[in-house]
Design a protein around this motif. Structure first.
Motif, short mmCIF file in Angstrom:
data_model
loop_
_atom_site.label_atom_id
_atom_site.label_comp_id
_atom_site.label_asym_id
_atom_site.label_seq_id
_atom_site.Cartn_x
_atom_site.Cartn_y
_atom_site.Cartn_z
N CYS A 1 0.85 -1.20 0.00
CA CYS A 1 0.00 0.00 0.00
C CYS A 1 0.88 1.25 0.00
CB CYS A 1 -0.90 0.01 1.23
SG CYS A 1 -2.10 1.35 1.20
N LEU B 1 -0.12 4.17 1.09
CA LEU B 1 -0.51 5.08 2.17
C LEU B 1 0.21 4.69 3.47
CD1 LEU B 1 -4.23 5.69 1.26
CD2 LEU B 1 -2.19 6.90 0.52
N ASP B 2 0.04 5.54 4.48
CA ASP B 2 0.89 5.37 5.66
C ASP B 2 0.12 5.38 6.98
OD1 ASP B 2 0.09 7.95 5.59
OD2 ASP B 2 2.07 8.86 5.45
N CYS B 3 -1.01 4.69 7.00
CA CYS B 3 -1.79 4.62 8.24
C CYS B 3 -0.91 3.98 9.31
CB CYS B 3 -3.06 3.80 8.02
SG CYS B 3 -4.02 4.39 6.61
N PHE C 1 -1.46 2.64 12.11
CA PHE C 1 -1.95 1.45 12.83
C PHE C 1 -1.90 0.21 11.95
CE2 PHE C 1 -5.33 3.77 10.77
CZ PHE C 1 -5.93 2.79 10.01
N CYS C 2 -1.39 0.36 10.73
CA CYS C 2 -1.53 -0.72 9.74
C CYS C 2 -0.16 -1.26 9.30
CB CYS C 2 -2.30 -0.20 8.53
SG CYS C 2 -2.38 -1.39 7.21
N THR D 1 0.44 -3.22 6.81
CA THR D 1 0.59 -3.25 5.34
C THR D 1 1.36 -2.03 4.83
OG1 THR D 1 -1.56 -4.34 5.25
CG2 THR D 1 -0.67 -3.56 3.17
N SER D 2 1.20 -0.90 5.52
CA SER D 2 1.86 0.33 5.06
C SER D 2 3.38 0.14 5.00
CB SER D 2 1.51 1.50 5.97
OG SER D 2 2.05 1.29 7.26
N GLY E 1 -8.49 -5.73 2.74
CA GLY E 1 -7.20 -6.41 2.80
C GLY E 1 -6.09 -5.42 2.49
N MET E 2 -5.07 -5.89 1.79
CA MET E 2 -3.95 -5.00 1.47
C MET E 2 -4.36 -3.96 0.43
SD MET E 2 -0.90 -7.69 1.04
CE MET E 2 -0.02 -8.28 2.45
N GLY E 3 -3.92 -2.74 0.66
CA GLY E 3 -4.09 -1.71 -0.37
C GLY E 3 -5.27 -0.79 -0.16
N GLU E 4 -5.20 0.35 -0.85
CA GLU E 4 -6.30 1.33 -0.84
C GLU E 4 -7.09 1.11 -2.14
OE1 GLU E 4 -7.96 3.98 0.85
OE2 GLU E 4 -9.03 3.74 -1.05
N SER F 1 -9.55 4.76 2.91
CA SER F 1 -8.98 5.62 3.93
C SER F 1 -9.45 7.06 3.71
CB SER F 1 -7.46 5.54 3.87
OG SER F 1 -7.08 5.80 2.56
S1 SF4 Z 1 -3.86 -0.99 3.66
FE1 SF4 Z 1 -5.53 0.41 4.23
S2 SF4 Z 1 -5.20 0.81 6.42
FE2 SF4 Z 1 -3.28 -0.06 5.60
S3 SF4 Z 1 -2.00 1.69 5.02
FE3 SF4 Z 1 -3.16 1.10 3.21
S4 SF4 Z 1 -5.02 2.36 3.26
FE4 SF4 Z 1 -4.11 2.46 5.32
#
Ligand code: SF4
Length: 349
Positions: A113, A115-117, A119-120, A122-123, A162-165, A198
């Motif tokens: 992914c 993005l940089d959440c 709490f996640c 996957t980021s 799941g994984m990804g935006e 997100s």
């Molecule tokens: S997978 Fe979803 S929650 Fe995790 S960083 Fe990407 S957008 Fe954010």
């Protein structure tokens, strides 16, 4: 790796053109599409009602990039996580979550992914690439077979969590959903599909016009811009006013409620100021709030809130007439819970 495209990148019109150029009968198109989507074959040789001549032509021009299950992990609560290898050796994860009333499939839309959440997990993989529409479809097809085998029931609900935006792989996600819903795909009810984003305002407005008829969930986690930026730093590019504006737009066009996903973190968004900000936003658009249990993923600044704080949030919202639920994470013991998908067996976290 073969330098040929998956035949499923062609729609019926393009395939028809191809068949005409190869002096093949047009009516064969639907038969072939039925094999590659509905029956999800992994080789053209499996098409028993198709001539050898046509099978050879297709074999020469196209591939079927079917995913391979690398490993599965079974949780004590019944959840099963699958590590799936794509044709180019990239790995993704997909999760099957059984309960009394429903079987939910949680699927990925990207490898990693961008993005940089915070709490996640996957980021931390970063984005390697977008999934093709057929790779999104294949996850659901595969999970459905697994569901029939293990739980004797088909999948009832589908979530893009799941994984990804998903909105950053817009075209493929829309194509995959349309195929998943169609009779020539999985005939899946649109009402049971939830895209979880997100929150990317411009694309939310765009997707409102796709007539997908599915649900939209938004990872909110704070209705205060500064706090949201701590939890999801990328949101600095997307002021909360713009997000709310796009959600109002989505609601106006689709007539559908918004589902807000909300994790309460200890000392970050667990006070009354945050609760009041959330209430204010909830009153502007028909919505429901889903509080999600936090599953620590390594960043020590983020900790699960105290039970009293969750109760306080819920009391406030309920008093204001805002529907809210609390979701206990499933599959935590196999790192399949919300925010935990990171191809653990590969990166070794
Ligand atoms: S997978 Fe979803 S929650 Fe995790 S960083 Fe990407 S957008 Fe954010």
């Amino acid at each position: 790796m073969e330098n040929k495209d998956d035949i499923r990148l062609l729609n019926s019109e393009k395939l028809e053109e191809f068949f005409i150029n190869k002096n093949q009968k047009k009516y064969r198109v639907n038969q072939v599409l039925d094999w590659v989507w509905n029956k999800s074959i992994s080789s053209f040789s499996q098409m028993s009602n198709i001539s050898d001549d046509l099978k050879n032509i297709l074999d020469k021009e196209f591939v079927l990039n079917k995913p391979i299950e690398i490993k599965s992990y079974k949780s004590s609560d019944g959840t099963i996580k699958y590590s799936i290898q794509l044709y180019d050796k990239n790995l993704i994860e997909a999760v099957l979550i059984p309960s009394k009333k429903r079987i939910t499939a949680c699927i990925s839309s990207q490898v990693g992914c961008s993005l940089d959440c915070k709490f996640c997990a996957t980021s931390r993989l970063y984005r390697k690439r977008n999934l093709f529409c057929y790779e999104i479809f294949d996850q659901l097809f595969f999970l459905n077979e697994q569901s029939k085998f293990y739980f004797k029931r088909k999948i009832s609900n589908l979530v893009f969590m799941g994984m990804g935006e998903p909105l950053l792989n817009y075209k493929n996600v829309v194509k995959a959903i349309n195929k998943i819903k169609s009779k020539s795909g999985l005939n899946f009810s649109a009402k049971k599909i939830t895209i979880s984003t997100s929150g990317i305002p411009k694309i939310i407005k765009h997707i409102a016009h796709e007539d997908l008829k599915c649900n939209l969930a938004v990872s909110l986690h704070s209705a205060i811009q500064k706090t949201r930026e701590i939890i999801m730093p990328f949101s600095r590019k997307f002021p909360i006013e713009d997000l709310i504006d796009s959600l109002k737009y989505w609601n106006r066009v689709t007539k559908k409620k918004i589902l807000y996903e909300y994790i309460i973190f200890d000392g970050i968004n667990d006070n009354v100021e945050h609760i009041k900000a959330l209430v204010k936003i909830c009153k502007t658009i028909p919505c429901k709030v889903n509080f999600i249990e936090y599953n620590p993923t390594g960043d020590l600044r983020f900790r699960r809130c105290k039970v009293e704080k969750l109760e306080l949030y819920q009391k406030y919202l309920t008093n204001e007439g805002i529907v809210n639920t609390y979701r206990v994470s499933r599959g935590r013991d196999i790192n399949a819970a919300c925010g935990q998908l990171i191809n653990l067996n590969k990166v070794g976290y």
